[in-house]
Write a protein that holds these residues in place. Structure first.
Motif, PDB file in Angstrom:
ATOM      1  N   ILE A 128       0.856  -1.178   0.000  1.00  0.00           N
ATOM      2  CA  ILE A 128       0.000   0.000   0.000  1.00  0.00           C
ATOM      3  C   ILE A 128       0.890   1.224   0.000  1.00  0.00           C
ATOM      4  N   ILE A 129       0.723   2.025  -1.012  1.00  0.00           N
ATOM      5  CA  ILE A 129       1.514   3.241  -1.123  1.00  0.00           C
ATOM      6  C   ILE A 129       0.624   4.401  -0.697  1.00  0.00           C
ATOM      7  N   GLU A 130       1.060   5.050   0.347  1.00  0.00           N
ATOM      8  CA  GLU A 130       0.301   6.183   0.846  1.00  0.00           C
ATOM      9  C   GLU A 130       0.816   7.434   0.159  1.00  0.00           C
ATOM     10  N   VAL A 131      -0.067   8.126  -0.498  1.00  0.00           N
ATOM     11  CA  VAL A 131       0.313   9.364  -1.170  1.00  0.00           C
ATOM     12  C   VAL A 131       0.043  10.510  -0.212  1.00  0.00           C
ATOM     13  N   LYS A 132       1.125  11.191   0.121  1.00  0.00           N
ATOM     14  CA  LYS A 132       0.998  12.325   1.035  1.00  0.00           C
ATOM     15  C   LYS A 132       1.322  13.590   0.246  1.00  0.00           C
ATOM     16  N   GLY A 133       0.393  14.500   0.255  1.00  0.00           N
ATOM     17  CA  GLY A 133       0.563  15.717  -0.517  1.00  0.00           C
ATOM     18  C   GLY A 133       0.770  16.943   0.360  1.00  0.00           C
ATOM     19  N   MET A 134       0.553  18.093  -0.240  1.00  0.00           N
ATOM     20  CA  MET A 134       0.785  19.372   0.432  1.00  0.00           C
ATOM     21  C   MET A 134      -0.096  19.524   1.673  1.00  0.00           C
ATOM     22  N   ASN A 135      -1.363  19.157   1.579  1.00  0.00           N
ATOM     23  CA  ASN A 135      -2.253  19.317   2.736  1.00  0.00           C
ATOM     24  C   ASN A 135      -1.775  18.498   3.927  1.00  0.00           C
ATOM     25  N   GLU A 136      -1.355  17.268   3.666  1.00  0.00           N
ATOM     26  CA  GLU A 136      -0.847  16.414   4.742  1.00  0.00           C
ATOM     27  C   GLU A 136       0.458  16.965   5.304  1.00  0.00           C
ATOM     28  N   PHE A 137       1.309  17.474   4.416  1.00  0.00           N
ATOM     29  CA  PHE A 137       2.571  18.070   4.850  1.00  0.00           C
ATOM     30  C   PHE A 137       2.306  19.254   5.788  1.00  0.00           C
ATOM     31  N   LEU A 138       1.425  20.153   5.386  1.00  0.00           N
ATOM     32  CA  LEU A 138       1.123  21.321   6.204  1.00  0.00           C
ATOM     33  C   LEU A 138       0.482  20.920   7.529  1.00  0.00           C
ATOM     34  N   TYR A 139      -0.409  19.943   7.478  1.00  0.00           N
ATOM     35  CA  TYR A 139      -1.030  19.467   8.714  1.00  0.00           C
ATOM     36  C   TYR A 139       0.029  18.871   9.646  1.00  0.00           C
ATOM     37  N   ASP A 140       0.887  18.008   9.097  1.00  0.00           N
ATOM     38  CA  ASP A 140       1.875  17.316   9.925  1.00  0.00           C
ATOM     39  C   ASP A 140       2.936  18.261  10.484  1.00  0.00           C
ATOM     40  N   ILE A 141       3.395  19.196   9.673  1.00  0.00           N
ATOM     41  CA  ILE A 141       4.408  20.127  10.183  1.00  0.00           C
ATOM     42  C   ILE A 141       3.767  21.096  11.183  1.00  0.00           C
ATOM     43  N   GLY A 142       2.523  21.489  10.931  1.00  0.00           N
ATOM     44  CA  GLY A 142       1.802  22.328  11.894  1.00  0.00           C
ATOM     45  C   GLY A 142       1.585  21.598  13.213  1.00  0.00           C
ATOM     46  N   HIS A 143       1.283  20.330  13.121  1.00  0.00           N
ATOM     47  CA  HIS A 143       1.104  19.522  14.332  1.00  0.00           C
ATOM     48  C   HIS A 143       2.415  19.412  15.109  1.00  0.00           C
ATOM     49  N   THR A 198      16.390  15.376  11.931  1.00  0.00           N
ATOM     50  CA  THR A 198      15.144  14.766  12.404  1.00  0.00           C
ATOM     51  C   THR A 198      13.985  15.184  11.504  1.00  0.00           C
ATOM     52  N   TYR A 199      13.944  16.458  11.152  1.00  0.00           N
ATOM     53  CA  TYR A 199      12.884  16.946  10.263  1.00  0.00           C
ATOM     54  C   TYR A 199      13.045  16.363   8.857  1.00  0.00           C
ATOM     55  N   MET A 200      14.287  16.198   8.397  1.00  0.00           N
ATOM     56  CA  MET A 200      14.505  15.607   7.072  1.00  0.00           C
ATOM     57  C   MET A 200      13.900  14.216   7.001  1.00  0.00           C
ATOM     58  N   GLN A 201      14.085  13.456   8.060  1.00  0.00           N
ATOM     59  CA  GLN A 201      13.549  12.096   8.090  1.00  0.00           C
ATOM     60  C   GLN A 201      12.033  12.089   8.301  1.00  0.00           C
ATOM     61  N   ARG A 202      11.584  12.848   9.261  1.00  0.00           N
ATOM     62  CA  ARG A 202      10.168  12.846   9.627  1.00  0.00           C
ATOM     63  C   ARG A 202       9.273  13.341   8.490  1.00  0.00           C
ATOM     64  N   PHE A 203       9.738  14.311   7.731  1.00  0.00           N
ATOM     65  CA  PHE A 203       8.908  14.918   6.688  1.00  0.00           C
ATOM     66  C   PHE A 203       9.342  14.525   5.280  1.00  0.00           C
ATOM     67  N   SER A 204      10.004  13.407   5.173  1.00  0.00           N
ATOM     68  CA  SER A 204      10.451  12.888   3.886  1.00  0.00           C
ATOM     69  C   SER A 204       9.279  12.240   3.153  1.00  0.00           C
ATOM     70  N   GLY A 205       9.237  12.387   1.847  1.00  0.00           N
ATOM     71  CA  GLY A 205       8.290  11.629   1.048  1.00  0.00           C
ATOM     72  C   GLY A 205       6.953  12.269   0.760  1.00  0.00           C
ATOM     73  N   TYR A 206       6.770  13.515   1.069  1.00  0.00           N
ATOM     74  CA  TYR A 206       5.542  14.214   0.696  1.00  0.00           C
ATOM     75  C   TYR A 206       5.713  14.758  -0.736  1.00  0.00           C
ATOM     76  N   THR A 207       4.623  14.796  -1.475  1.00  0.00           N
ATOM     77  CA  THR A 207       4.640  15.370  -2.818  1.00  0.00           C
ATOM     78  C   THR A 207       4.037  16.770  -2.723  1.00  0.00           C
ATOM     79  N   LEU A 208       4.876  17.775  -2.934  1.00  0.00           N
ATOM     80  CA  LEU A 208       4.437  19.142  -2.649  1.00  0.00           C
ATOM     81  C   LEU A 208       3.980  19.942  -3.875  1.00  0.00           C
ATOM     82  N   TYR A 209       4.459  19.639  -5.044  1.00  0.00           N
ATOM     83  CA  TYR A 209       4.093  20.381  -6.257  1.00  0.00           C
ATOM     84  C   TYR A 209       4.261  21.882  -6.099  1.00  0.00           C
ATOM     85  N   LEU A 210       5.420  22.294  -5.681  1.00  0.00           N
ATOM     86  CA  LEU A 210       5.695  23.741  -5.553  1.00  0.00           C
ATOM     87  C   LEU A 210       6.280  24.276  -6.835  1.00  0.00           C
TER      88      LEU A 210
END
Length: 176
Positions: A35-50, A164-176
């Motif tokens: 199962i490949i979980e696709v994490k995008g910009m919304n998930e990135f912003l939510y997770d970093i905000g959290h 730590t942030y490089m590892q924790r927030f790796s793999g999001y697709t941001l489309y910037l």
């Protein structure tokens, strides 16, 4: 008609019994589904905000960093966002805008490293665009560049390392 049927049976139908060929056995292999979980910009912003504030817009930490993404006054000044502390804290839209602008700002400064190292491992850490941008959010684009060039790891005031942030927030697709 009987004659025709008899002739048909004698000449057309083989006299030898039909040999049944065995159906070849097929191997049943167990297929593992990944199962490949696709994490995008919304998930990135939510997770970093959290991670930064528990997704609370109206919070200020012990060092004076403000809002959901814990912006400092100098970062807002760099982004040319001139606003009072109260106005910034009371505007979730402005905080989201500031985060978008900071991501674009840091991406511009780290583009050479993203192009060169995306998908590679450095010191056992998988380098991704989202991981580098999260690390830049924590410690600045300069500290990320310094880490890539020299291995020097910056920590924030709470002792959190940019790696730590490089590892924790790796793999999001941001489309910037």
């Amino acid at each position: 008609m009987r004659t025709f049927l008899l002739l048909f049976i004698l000449f057309v139908v083989p006299s030898n019994p039909i040999e049944l060929k065995q159906i070849p056995k097929t191997e049943i292999k167990e297929v593992k589904e990944e199962i490949i979980e696709v994490k995008g910009m919304n998930e990135f912003l939510y997770d970093i905000g959290h991670q930064e504030s528990g997704n609370r817009y109206f919070i200020v930490n012990q060092f004076g960093y403000m809002g959901k993404y814990q912006f400092g006054k100098s970062t807002l000044k760099t982004l040319k966002i001139k606003v009072t502390k109260e106005a910034f804290l009371n505007s979730p839209d402005l905080q989201e805008y500031a985060m978008q602008q900071l991501l674009l700002y840091n991406k511009k400064r780290l583009q050479k490293y993203i192009d060169k190292f995306d998908g590679c491992k450095i010191d056992g850490i998988l380098i991704t665009e989202s991981g580098l941008l999260a690390a830049a959010h924590l410690g600045g684009a300069g500290s990320v560049r310094k880490w890539i060039r020299s291995g020097k790891i910056k920590e924030d005031g709470n002792g959190v390392k940019i790696t730590t942030y490089m590892q924790r927030f790796s793999g999001y697709t941001l489309y910037l």
